[in-house]
Scaffold this motif. Structure first.
Motif, short mmCIF file in Angstrom:
data_model
loop_
_atom_site.label_atom_id
_atom_site.label_comp_id
_atom_site.label_asym_id
_atom_site.label_seq_id
_atom_site.Cartn_x
_atom_site.Cartn_y
_atom_site.Cartn_z
N TYR A 59 -2.21 -26.59 67.58
CA TYR A 59 -1.44 -25.52 68.21
C TYR A 59 -1.76 -25.46 69.70
N LEU A 60 -0.74 -25.21 70.50
CA LEU A 60 -0.91 -25.02 71.93
C LEU A 60 -0.92 -23.52 72.22
N ILE A 61 -1.94 -23.07 72.91
CA ILE A 61 -2.01 -21.68 73.35
C ILE A 61 -1.59 -21.68 74.81
N ALA A 62 -0.52 -20.98 75.13
CA ALA A 62 0.02 -21.03 76.48
C ALA A 62 0.58 -19.67 76.90
N SER A 63 0.57 -19.46 78.21
CA SER A 63 1.13 -18.23 78.77
C SER A 63 2.58 -18.49 79.16
N SER A 64 3.44 -17.56 78.74
CA SER A 64 4.87 -17.67 79.05
C SER A 64 5.41 -16.27 79.24
N ASP A 65 6.08 -16.04 80.36
CA ASP A 65 6.63 -14.71 80.67
C ASP A 65 5.54 -13.65 80.62
N ALA A 66 4.39 -13.99 81.17
CA ALA A 66 3.24 -13.07 81.28
C ALA A 66 2.66 -12.70 79.93
N LYS A 67 3.00 -13.45 78.87
CA LYS A 67 2.44 -13.21 77.55
C LYS A 67 1.81 -14.50 77.02
N ILE A 68 0.69 -14.37 76.32
CA ILE A 68 0.05 -15.53 75.72
C ILE A 68 0.63 -15.75 74.33
N LYS A 69 1.12 -16.96 74.09
CA LYS A 69 1.80 -17.26 72.84
C LYS A 69 1.21 -18.53 72.22
N THR A 70 1.54 -18.74 70.94
CA THR A 70 1.07 -19.91 70.20
C THR A 70 2.25 -20.79 69.83
N TYR A 71 2.13 -22.09 70.13
CA TYR A 71 3.19 -23.05 69.84
C TYR A 71 2.62 -24.17 68.96
N ARG A 72 3.35 -24.52 67.93
CA ARG A 72 2.94 -25.64 67.08
C ARG A 72 3.29 -26.95 67.80
N VAL A 73 2.28 -27.79 68.03
CA VAL A 73 2.49 -28.99 68.84
C VAL A 73 3.51 -29.93 68.21
N SER A 74 3.55 -30.01 66.89
CA SER A 74 4.49 -30.92 66.23
C SER A 74 5.94 -30.50 66.46
N ARG A 75 6.16 -29.26 66.91
CA ARG A 75 7.52 -28.80 67.19
C ARG A 75 7.90 -28.96 68.66
N ILE A 76 6.98 -29.49 69.47
CA ILE A 76 7.31 -29.77 70.87
C ILE A 76 8.00 -31.13 70.90
#
Length: 322
Positions: A183-200
């Motif tokens: 999982y990628l932990i990243a900031s987007s629109d001033a919020k910290i979110k979690t993204y599944r790397v396999s879906r990138i």
């Protein structure tokens, strides 16, 4: 022992720019009051610990202060030699680096300790993969990892669970491996979110740096994120009575059902059990699969549904003359 804890505090402060009493207490599993007393003891012993107040304050060592209290015990060396997940090392592209570092560490171990720690890889092995591996596609993993290390903004094309895709620019903070999923932990629109790397689906490093949040703590974020996710999962609870013949099987099917509570057997030998499923459909299909070995107590409507499903199965084979 307090002496070990004081040494641990000095090493933690030496390896971190500053740490709050709360973080030190959590790391060392003591109270914040104990940390304050330990700081007084360190100061009295001549260790230059300083307290900085304010939002980004905390405890720190006087600049350029270093201690030589870095001797490793045999038990500590063993923890460093435990094999991590080779699958994760391969994903990160550092398998060979880990092997070389391990050999250097073994070579640096004092002779009296070497014999007791050199064979640890043949005693304990950690495997995070599943028995039936699902093919994983990590097309953009290298690019994502690069952006995390270099603190560069990242443009990603991301596919949601509903198969819809969107393009966004994120500030990559960290990577987390949960099981064999990254999982990628990243900031987007001033919020910290979690993204599944396999879906990138696609990723591009943007030549623009960003500033990491000063108060971001990966372990704390992930723990809170996990609890939020778990609490949001759908739940469908069922009270049943099960035959003693399947008692052990029920306890070993955690992938499909969670056993919430088990009571003492009734006079007829059947065991009252509370089960939890993700959905009603999973509950009725699972229970029906055990035939006459599970009896539904509540909800009553589920008894009716499962009975009708059983009648449909009976009719199906009856129509075929069987």
């Amino acid at each position: 022992m307090r002496a070990d804890r004081l040494i641990a505090i000095v090493l933690l402060l030496q390896n971190n720019e500053r740490m709050t009493s709360r973080k030190l207490a959590k790391e060392l599993e003591v109270t914040e009051r104990t940390i304050h007393r330990d700081m007084e003891a360190l100061s009295a012993a001549g260790i230059p610990v300083l307290a900085e107040r304010g939002k980004f304050g905390g405890w720190k060592l006087l600049e350029n202060y270093r201690t030589n209290l870095t001797g490793l015990k045999a038990a500590e060396i063993k923890t460093l030699l435990l094999s991590p997940s080779f699958e994760h090392l391969a994903d990160l592209g550092i398998s060979n680096d880990w092997k070389e570092a391990r050999q250097k560490l073994l070579a640096a171990i004092p002779a009296p300790l070497k014999e007791s720690v050199k064979d640890i890889s043949n005693r304990i092995h950690i495997d995070t993969s599943t028995w039936r591996q699902t093919p994983r596609e990590l097309k953009s993993f290298g690019i994502v990892q690069q952006a995390v290390w270099e603190e560069k903004k990242l443009q990603i094309q991301y596919e949601k669970a509903n198969k819809q895709t969107s393009e966004r620019i994120v500030e990559p903070l960290a990577l987390v491996a949960k099981g064999n999923t990254w999982y990628l932990i990243a900031s987007s629109d001033a919020k910290i979110k979690t993204y599944r790397v396999s879906r990138i689906i696609d990723a591009l490093v943007i030549n623009e740096n960003f500033s990491r949040p000063n108060d971001f703590d990966l372990a704390d974020y992930w723990q809170e994120s996990k609890q939020t996710f778990i609490s949001s999962l759908p739940k469908f609870e069922v009270e049943v009575e099960i035959s003693p013949a399947i008692h052990q099987r029920i306890n070993f099917t955690g992938r499909f059902v969670q056993v919430l509570h088990t009571d003492s057997p009734k006079e007829n030998g059947w065991i009252p059990v509370s089960l939890c499923f993700d959905t009603e459909q999973e509950a009725r299909e699972y229970i029906l699969g055990f035939g006459n070995q599970i009896k539904i107590v509540r909800p009553v409507i589920l008894r009716k549904i499962v009975r009708e499903m059983a009648e449909d199965v009976f009719d199906l084979y009856k129509e075929n003359g069987e």
